[in-house]
Motif scaffolding. Structure first.
Motif, PDB file in Angstrom:
ATOM      1  N   GLY A   1      -9.086  16.653  -6.711  1.00 15.73           N
ATOM      2  CA  GLY A   1      -9.394  17.343  -7.955  1.00 15.73           C
ATOM      3  C   GLY A   1      -8.188  17.999  -8.593  1.00 15.73           C
ATOM      4  O   GLY A   1      -8.254  18.426  -9.751  1.00 15.73           O
ATOM      5  N   ARG A   2      -7.090  18.106  -7.845  1.00 17.73           N
ATOM      6  CA  ARG A   2      -5.868  18.713  -8.381  1.00 17.73           C
ATOM      7  C   ARG A   2      -4.722  17.693  -8.458  1.00 17.73           C
ATOM      8  O   ARG A   2      -3.910  17.757  -9.384  1.00 17.73           O
ATOM      9  N   PHE A   3      -4.644  16.796  -7.486  1.00 17.21           N
ATOM     10  CA  PHE A   3      -3.564  15.811  -7.431  1.00 17.21           C
ATOM     11  C   PHE A   3      -4.127  14.430  -7.761  1.00 17.21           C
ATOM     12  O   PHE A   3      -5.241  14.079  -7.349  1.00 17.21           O
ATOM     13  N   THR A   4      -3.334  13.636  -8.460  1.00 15.63           N
ATOM     14  CA  THR A   4      -3.724  12.275  -8.808  1.00 15.63           C
ATOM     15  C   THR A   4      -2.596  11.318  -8.481  1.00 15.63           C
ATOM     16  O   THR A   4      -1.458  11.519  -8.928  1.00 15.63           O
ATOM     17  N   ILE A   5      -2.912  10.279  -7.720  1.00 15.50           N
ATOM     18  CA  ILE A   5      -1.921   9.258  -7.402  1.00 15.50           C
ATOM     19  C   ILE A   5      -2.141   8.065  -8.322  1.00 15.50           C
ATOM     20  O   ILE A   5      -3.282   7.710  -8.643  1.00 15.50           O
TER      21      ILE A   5
ATOM     22  N   CYS B   1       7.313   9.777   0.197  1.00 18.76           N
ATOM     23  CA  CYS B   1       6.688   8.528  -0.210  1.00 18.76           C
ATOM     24  C   CYS B   1       6.670   7.583   0.999  1.00 18.76           C
ATOM     25  O   CYS B   1       7.643   7.527   1.765  1.00 18.76           O
ATOM     26  N   HIS B   2       5.584   6.860   1.153  1.00 21.22           N
ATOM     27  CA  HIS B   2       5.385   5.970   2.303  1.00 21.22           C
ATOM     28  C   HIS B   2       4.806   4.662   1.797  1.00 21.22           C
ATOM     29  O   HIS B   2       3.894   4.659   0.964  1.00 21.22           O
ATOM     30  N   ALA B   3       5.357   3.564   2.292  1.00 19.40           N
ATOM     31  CA  ALA B   3       4.882   2.244   1.873  1.00 19.40           C
ATOM     32  C   ALA B   3       4.559   1.397   3.105  1.00 19.40           C
ATOM     33  O   ALA B   3       5.232   1.504   4.143  1.00 19.40           O
ATOM     34  N   VAL B   4       3.540   0.596   2.979  1.00 20.45           N
ATOM     35  CA  VAL B   4       3.154  -0.324   4.049  1.00 20.45           C
ATOM     36  C   VAL B   4       3.049  -1.726   3.480  1.00 20.45           C
ATOM     37  O   VAL B   4       2.350  -1.952   2.487  1.00 20.45           O
ATOM     38  N   ARG B   5       3.768  -2.626   4.118  1.00 21.37           N
ATOM     39  CA  ARG B   5       3.651  -4.047   3.782  1.00 21.37           C
ATOM     40  C   ARG B   5       3.012  -4.753   4.977  1.00 21.37           C
ATOM     41  O   ARG B   5       3.451  -4.579   6.108  1.00 21.37           O
ATOM     42  N   TRP B   6       1.987  -5.487   4.702  1.00 20.75           N
ATOM     43  CA  TRP B   6       1.304  -6.236   5.748  1.00 20.75           C
ATOM     44  C   TRP B   6       1.853  -7.652   5.782  1.00 20.75           C
ATOM     45  O   TRP B   6       1.903  -8.328   4.743  1.00 20.75           O
ATOM     46  N   TYR B   7       2.285  -8.083   6.963  1.00 19.45           N
ATOM     47  CA  TYR B   7       2.846  -9.419   7.117  1.00 19.45           C
ATOM     48  C   TYR B   7       2.325 -10.005   8.421  1.00 19.45           C
ATOM     49  O   TYR B   7       2.519  -9.411   9.485  1.00 19.45           O
ATOM     50  N   SER B   8       1.655 -11.120   8.330  1.00 17.24           N
ATOM     51  CA  SER B   8       1.061 -11.773   9.502  1.00 17.24           C
ATOM     52  C   SER B   8       0.191 -10.810  10.301  1.00 17.24           C
ATOM     53  O   SER B   8       0.218 -10.803  11.541  1.00 17.24           O
ATOM     54  N   GLY B   9      -0.554  -9.981   9.589  1.00 16.32           N
ATOM     55  CA  GLY B   9      -1.471  -9.060  10.243  1.00 16.32           C
ATOM     56  C   GLY B   9      -0.841  -7.824  10.829  1.00 16.32           C
ATOM     57  O   GLY B   9      -1.535  -7.012  11.447  1.00 16.32           O
ATOM     58  N   ARG B  10       0.439  -7.644  10.656  1.00 14.87           N
ATOM     59  CA  ARG B  10       1.132  -6.472  11.187  1.00 14.87           C
ATOM     60  C   ARG B  10       1.625  -5.587  10.044  1.00 14.87           C
ATOM     61  O   ARG B  10       2.105  -6.095   9.042  1.00 14.87           O
ATOM     62  N   PRO B  11       1.500  -4.249  10.244  1.00  8.82           N
ATOM     63  CA  PRO B  11       2.009  -3.342   9.201  1.00  8.82           C
ATOM     64  C   PRO B  11       3.487  -3.036   9.400  1.00  8.82           C
ATOM     65  O   PRO B  11       3.932  -2.741  10.513  1.00  8.82           O
TER      66      PRO B  11
ATOM     67  N   ASP C   1       0.875  -1.168   0.000  1.00  8.92           N
ATOM     68  CA  ASP C   1       0.000   0.000   0.000  1.00  8.92           C
ATOM     69  C   ASP C   1       0.918   1.225   0.000  1.00  8.92           C
ATOM     70  O   ASP C   1       1.896   1.266   0.749  1.00  8.92           O
ATOM     71  N   LEU C   2       0.580   2.216  -0.803  1.00 10.16           N
ATOM     72  CA  LEU C   2       1.490   3.341  -1.020  1.00 10.16           C
ATOM     73  C   LEU C   2       0.787   4.663  -0.778  1.00 10.16           C
ATOM     74  O   LEU C   2      -0.391   4.828  -1.126  1.00 10.16           O
ATOM     75  N   ASP C   3       1.516   5.587  -0.179  1.00  7.89           N
ATOM     76  CA  ASP C   3       0.963   6.903   0.137  1.00  7.89           C
ATOM     77  C   ASP C   3       1.968   7.995  -0.206  1.00  7.89           C
ATOM     78  O   ASP C   3       3.169   7.753  -0.284  1.00  7.89           O
ATOM     79  N   TRP C   4       1.449   9.179  -0.334  1.00 10.57           N
ATOM     80  CA  TRP C   4       2.251  10.389  -0.336  1.00 10.57           C
ATOM     81  C   TRP C   4       1.822  11.224   0.868  1.00 10.57           C
ATOM     82  O   TRP C   4       0.619  11.395   1.113  1.00 10.57           O
ATOM     83  N   TYR C   5       2.814  11.732   1.588  1.00 14.73           N
ATOM     84  CA  TYR C   5       2.614  12.673   2.672  1.00 14.73           C
ATOM     85  C   TYR C   5       3.423  13.924   2.352  1.00 14.73           C
ATOM     86  O   TYR C   5       4.293  13.909   1.477  1.00 14.73           O
ATOM     87  N   ARG C   6       3.141  14.989   3.072  1.00 16.13           N
ATOM     88  CA  ARG C   6       3.942  16.200   2.916  1.00 16.13           C
ATOM     89  C   ARG C   6       4.091  16.892   4.249  1.00 16.13           C
ATOM     90  O   ARG C   6       3.263  16.738   5.142  1.00 16.13           O
ATOM     91  N   GLN C   7       5.161  17.664   4.340  1.00 16.52           N
ATOM     92  CA  GLN C   7       5.415  18.432   5.553  1.00 16.52           C
ATOM     93  C   GLN C   7       5.910  19.812   5.184  1.00 16.52           C
ATOM     94  O   GLN C   7       6.987  19.947   4.578  1.00 16.52           O
ATOM     95  N   ALA C   8       5.112  20.806   5.538  1.00 18.83           N
ATOM     96  CA  ALA C   8       5.476  22.198   5.301  1.00 18.83           C
ATOM     97  C   ALA C   8       6.280  22.711   6.493  1.00 18.83           C
ATOM     98  O   ALA C   8       6.171  22.174   7.604  1.00 18.83           O
TER      99      ALA C   8
ATOM    100  N   ASN D   1      -3.366   8.222  -1.230  1.00 15.32           N
ATOM    101  CA  ASN D   1      -3.079   6.818  -1.019  1.00 15.32           C
ATOM    102  C   ASN D   1      -3.539   6.003  -2.215  1.00 15.32           C
ATOM    103  O   ASN D   1      -4.564   6.319  -2.826  1.00 15.32           O
ATOM    104  N   ILE D   2      -2.775   4.959  -2.545  1.00 10.88           N
ATOM    105  CA  ILE D   2      -3.222   3.970  -3.519  1.00 10.88           C
ATOM    106  C   ILE D   2      -2.938   2.595  -2.930  1.00 10.88           C
ATOM    107  O   ILE D   2      -1.812   2.263  -2.592  1.00 10.88           O
ATOM    108  N   ALA D   3      -3.998   1.808  -2.807  1.00 10.20           N
ATOM    109  CA  ALA D   3      -3.892   0.509  -2.178  1.00 10.20           C
ATOM    110  C   ALA D   3      -3.368  -0.542  -3.161  1.00 10.20           C
ATOM    111  O   ALA D   3      -3.248  -0.287  -4.371  1.00 10.20           O
ATOM    112  N   ARG D   4      -3.078  -1.715  -2.624  1.00 13.79           N
ATOM    113  CA  ARG D   4      -2.578  -2.815  -3.454  1.00 13.79           C
ATOM    114  C   ARG D   4      -3.515  -3.113  -4.608  1.00 13.79           C
ATOM    115  O   ARG D   4      -3.080  -3.379  -5.728  1.00 13.79           O
TER     116      ARG D   4
END
Length: 119
Positions: free
Chosen positions: A65-69, A95-105, A33-40, A50-53
């Motif tokens: 309406g302005r950004f597309t992942i 960029c942020h990624a989450v891998r789920w393994y045995s129910g844990r992120p 699962d993949l996300d974009w975050y930002r910090q000003a 976010n875009i899921a698997r």
């Protein structure tokens, strides 16, 4: 382990566009699962999109309406197309990624890429 490398940031005028890329290595990309975050400056890191698997997407109201992942599983890359940029979009984008393994992120972050919107 997952390594994430962002690219595509830079300086753009208000109303302009940028496309960020995040290349992943070290894991089965299609299982992330993949996300974009930002910090000003002076602010907390915030969720952008976010875009899921399975390909479902979600985005913050401030960018909807302005950004597309999107993602290209063949190229192990996730993208953030940013249009109609505003000065308030200025931030370091992560960029942020989450891998789920045995129910844990298991979470992974890239180093960030600077986006500056200014005339």
């Amino acid at each position: 382990q997952v390594q994430l490398v962002e690219s595509g940031g830079g300086l753009v005028q208000p109303g302009g566009s940028l496309r960020l890329s995040c290349a992943a290595s070290g894991s089965d990309f299609s299982g992330l699962d993949l996300d974009w975050y930002r910090q000003a400056p002076g602010k907390q890191r915030e969720f952008v999109a976010n875009i899921a698997r399975g390909g479902n997407t979600n985005s913050a109201g401030s960018v909807r309406g302005r950004f597309t992942i999107s993602r290209d599983n063949a190229k192990n890359t996730v993208f953030l197309q940013m249009n109609s940029l505003k000065s308030e979009d200025t931030a370091v984008y992560y960029c942020h990624a989450v891998r789920w393994y045995s129910g844990r992120p298991y979470e992974y972050w890239g180093q960030g890429t600077q986006v500056t919107v200014s005339s």
